[in-house]
Write a protein that holds these residues in place. Structure first.
Motif, PDB file in Angstrom:
ATOM      1  N   VAL A   1     -41.435 -54.012 -18.786  1.00 33.96           N
ATOM      2  CA  VAL A   1     -42.359 -53.823 -19.904  1.00 33.96           C
ATOM      3  C   VAL A   1     -41.894 -52.662 -20.782  1.00 33.96           C
ATOM      4  CG1 VAL A   1     -44.745 -53.288 -20.553  1.00 33.96           C
ATOM      5  CG2 VAL A   1     -44.301 -54.833 -18.643  1.00 33.96           C
TER       6      VAL A   1
ATOM      7  N   GLY B   1     -39.326 -53.566 -23.368  1.00 32.03           N
ATOM      8  CA  GLY B   1     -39.770 -54.455 -24.444  1.00 32.03           C
ATOM      9  C   GLY B   1     -40.385 -53.700 -25.603  1.00 32.03           C
ATOM     10  N   THR B   2     -41.010 -54.447 -26.480  1.00 32.82           N
ATOM     11  CA  THR B   2     -41.660 -53.849 -27.644  1.00 32.82           C
ATOM     12  C   THR B   2     -43.178 -53.929 -27.555  1.00 32.82           C
ATOM     13  OG1 THR B   2     -41.503 -55.942 -28.847  1.00 32.82           O
ATOM     14  CG2 THR B   2     -39.714 -54.333 -29.172  1.00 32.82           C
ATOM     15  N   GLU B   3     -43.684 -54.767 -26.684  1.00 30.41           N
ATOM     16  CA  GLU B   3     -45.119 -54.935 -26.502  1.00 30.41           C
ATOM     17  C   GLU B   3     -45.575 -54.151 -25.282  1.00 30.41           C
ATOM     18  OE1 GLU B   3     -47.066 -56.811 -28.592  1.00 30.41           O
ATOM     19  OE2 GLU B   3     -45.241 -57.031 -29.781  1.00 30.41           O
ATOM     20  N   GLY B   4     -46.817 -53.797 -25.246  1.00 31.63           N
ATOM     21  CA  GLY B   4     -47.391 -53.138 -24.077  1.00 31.63           C
ATOM     22  C   GLY B   4     -48.042 -54.150 -23.154  1.00 31.63           C
ATOM     23  N   ALA B   5     -48.654 -53.642 -22.112  1.00 25.94           N
ATOM     24  CA  ALA B   5     -49.374 -54.496 -21.158  1.00 25.94           C
ATOM     25  C   ALA B   5     -50.418 -53.650 -20.444  1.00 25.94           C
ATOM     26  CB  ALA B   5     -48.405 -55.096 -20.137  1.00 25.94           C
ATOM     27  N   LYS B   6     -51.486 -54.300 -20.025  1.00 25.82           N
ATOM     28  CA  LYS B   6     -52.486 -53.609 -19.214  1.00 25.82           C
ATOM     29  C   LYS B   6     -51.889 -53.355 -17.837  1.00 25.82           C
ATOM     30  CE  LYS B   6     -56.629 -55.481 -21.378  1.00 25.82           C
ATOM     31  NZ  LYS B   6     -57.836 -56.294 -21.134  1.00 25.82           N
TER      32      LYS B   6
ATOM     33  N   ASP C   1     -52.184 -56.181 -15.410  1.00 26.23           N
ATOM     34  CA  ASP C   1     -51.245 -57.284 -15.640  1.00 26.23           C
ATOM     35  C   ASP C   1     -49.869 -56.962 -15.066  1.00 26.23           C
ATOM     36  OD1 ASP C   1     -53.239 -58.755 -16.915  1.00 26.23           O
ATOM     37  OD2 ASP C   1     -52.741 -57.918 -18.887  1.00 26.23           O
TER      38      ASP C   1
ATOM     39  N   LEU D   1     -54.115 -49.731 -21.287  1.00 28.37           N
ATOM     40  CA  LEU D   1     -52.999 -50.362 -21.980  1.00 28.37           C
ATOM     41  C   LEU D   1     -51.820 -49.401 -21.955  1.00 28.37           C
ATOM     42  CD1 LEU D   1     -51.786 -52.642 -23.702  1.00 28.37           C
ATOM     43  CD2 LEU D   1     -52.729 -51.460 -25.723  1.00 28.37           C
TER      44      LEU D   1
ATOM     45  N   VAL E   1     -47.880 -48.697 -23.161  1.00 23.85           N
ATOM     46  CA  VAL E   1     -46.949 -49.082 -24.224  1.00 23.85           C
ATOM     47  C   VAL E   1     -45.624 -48.370 -23.999  1.00 23.85           C
ATOM     48  CG1 VAL E   1     -48.769 -49.550 -25.918  1.00 23.85           C
ATOM     49  CG2 VAL E   1     -47.807 -47.251 -25.746  1.00 23.85           C
TER      50      VAL E   1
ATOM     51  N   GLN F   1     -41.785 -43.967 -27.147  1.00 21.14           N
ATOM     52  CA  GLN F   1     -40.749 -43.936 -28.169  1.00 21.14           C
ATOM     53  C   GLN F   1     -39.542 -43.149 -27.665  1.00 21.14           C
ATOM     54  OE1 GLN F   1     -42.012 -42.188 -31.856  1.00 21.14           O
ATOM     55  NE2 GLN F   1     -40.360 -43.131 -32.998  1.00 21.14           N
TER      56      GLN F   1
ATOM     57  N   ALA G   1     -51.520 -46.050 -24.101  1.00 24.34           N
ATOM     58  CA  ALA G   1     -51.649 -46.176 -25.549  1.00 24.34           C
ATOM     59  C   ALA G   1     -52.564 -45.082 -26.075  1.00 24.34           C
ATOM     60  CB  ALA G   1     -52.199 -47.545 -25.910  1.00 24.34           C
TER      61      ALA G   1
END
Length: 171
Positions: free
Chosen positions: A58, A61-66, A69, A157, A159, A162, A170
């Motif tokens: 995760v 990647g560029t997206e986050g996740a709970k 999940d 969440l 993320v 950077q 998040a």
């Protein structure tokens, strides 16, 4: 005729019940609601290595996740409600406060801080006020940054951070 009187003093040792141990000044075991040993590597919820791999996937990647999940993707059961980061600087009272584990005693807390070499620590998973499982991390191989957030929940969440290959909550 002179009379000599003698006075005898006797020293009596009385054991202290429930006192702190002399070497560590921690409460005696009978004062703990439970004891959890960070050296135990029981994977009650699921594989630590699979959890670590999911965090890294995760993070790349560029997206986050709970968080829930991520643990489910790692094949974990849902038997936890919060995650607390445990670092070398963590005090037992602070850990119990963040983890919601009043009176819990802890063995083998991390001792290597960033000034002594690669920092070592744990992600502690807790369910209903009981520690369930730990996942260890070390130095720059740490896939999740929790610092300053207290505890994370299943719904937190995460993320990609950077410019790092790690996750963070998040904003």
């Amino acid at each position: 005729m002179t009379t000599v009187k003698y006075l005898f003093l006797a020293a009596v040792a009385v054991p202290m019940v429930g006192a702190c141990t002399a070497s560590t000044d921690k409460p005696a075991a009978q004062n703990c609601t439970g004891t959890f040993d960070f050296a135990d590597r029981v994977e009650t919820l699921g594989s630590n290595s699979r959890f670590d791999a999911e965090l890294r996937e995760v993070a790349a990647g560029t997206e986050g996740a709970k968080l829930i999940d991520i643990t489910r993707a790692a094949g974990w059961t849902d038997g936890w409600e919060r995650l607390v980061e445990v670092r070398a600087s963590t005090k037992e009272a602070d850990l119990n406060d963040k983890a919601g584990t009043p009176g819990q005693c802890w063995k083998n807390l991390p001792t290597t801080g960033h000034r002594d070499g690669p920092e070592q620590g744990y992600y502690l998973f807790v369910d209903k006020g009981k520690p369930v499982q730990v996942v260890s991390w070390s130095g720059n191989k740490k896939p999740l940054e929790v610092r300053g957030r207290g505890a994370l929940t299943a719904e937190t969440l995460l993320v990609p951070a950077q410019w790092h290959d790690k996750l963070e909550p998040a904003p």
